[in-house]
Design an enzyme around this catalytic site. Structure first.
Site: not given
Length: 261
Positions: A52, A154, A180
């Site tokens: 990210h 996740e 997530d």
């Protein structure tokens, strides 16, 4: 040759096996200075966030240099296709998101280890091998012994097989991504929802029962205490959250001071 001379920092597998709590943070900011500041602040590790974050591979390599020089263990969160170059840059550990099965975990471990333990491609001209200065069999052994692999789980499907993923030989830690997971369970970004917290508890306990190090985001001491009771030892905060919160406090303090005068 002293261990500190090698570009590769091989401490993290032993740290993850130590049984001691480890405190670090995710950093998506493309800044070697931030890496140094985290080291000097006393964090045990830093996760350079190439999932990210905005750092390109060149900046990532500079951040790995900063981590090695400042003495903080380095992890890079990255996708599977980036593993070869991230490893050759000298990452001390890799953390791969969205691991959902034993088969996937085994494949990823094989990409991190040199033969005969895996099928990582060999090159000694890279930073990890000192550009050839520390190549050959010594580098191969140091890498197989000293690079940690951390699987991120996740989804509910991954939580259901958390113990099996953790038990894979070569998996050093398993990190639960709560945001997530909450989305995958239909709770948006509310990972405090009771079903999500139950899944986190289930996953952390399963990882610990497999004899591997459980990891989780912990934004407060209360988070560490709560998740530590379930076996978590690899705690990650978030650099941008810490910085933004400190800036907001400074801004408010400045406004309050102006009002007093």
């Amino acid at each position: 040759m002293t261990e500190s001379r090698f570009p590769l920092d091989g401490r993290l597998p032993d740290m993850l096996r130590s049984g001691k709590p480890l405190r670090g943070l995710f950093n998506g900011l493309p800044s070697p200075a931030i890496v140094e500041m985290c080291a000097y602040a006393g964090f045990d590790f830093i996760i350079l966030d190439n999932e990210h974050g905005s750092a390109d591979l060149g900046v990532t390599e500079h951040m790995l240099r900063a981590a090695r020089a400042a003495g903080i263990a380095s992890v890079v969160r990255c996708f599977e296709h980036d593993l070869p170059r991230i490893l050759d840059m000298g990452a001390g550990a890799v953390q791969v998101p969205m691991v959902e099965s034993v088969e996937q975990a085994r494949r990823l471990v094989s990409l991190v280890r040199y033969p005969p333990l895996g099928r990582r491609g060999s090159a000694f001209s890279t930073r990890a091998a000192g550009y050839g200065a520390f190549g050959g069999a010594g580098h191969t052994q140091r890498s197989n012994d000293g690079i940690a692999f951390i699987a991120m789980i996740e989804t509910p499907e991954a939580i259901a097989v958390a113990a099996e993923i953790a038990a894979v030989d070569g998996v050093d830690a398993v990190f639960i991504g709560p945001n997530d997971l909450a989305h995958a369970m239909g709770h948006g970004s509310d990972w405090t929802a009771a079903p999500v917290q139950h899944a986190i508890e289930q996953g952390l306990k399963a990882i610990a029962s497999a004899g591997k190090c459980p990891g989780i985001i912990a934004l407060t001491p209360a988070d560490e205490e709560k998740y530590g009771a379930f076996g978590a030892r690899y705690f990650a905060n978030v650099s941008t959250s810490i910085i933004t919160r400190a800036l907001a406090q400074a801004a408010c303090a400045g406004r309050d001071a102006q009002l007093r005068y």
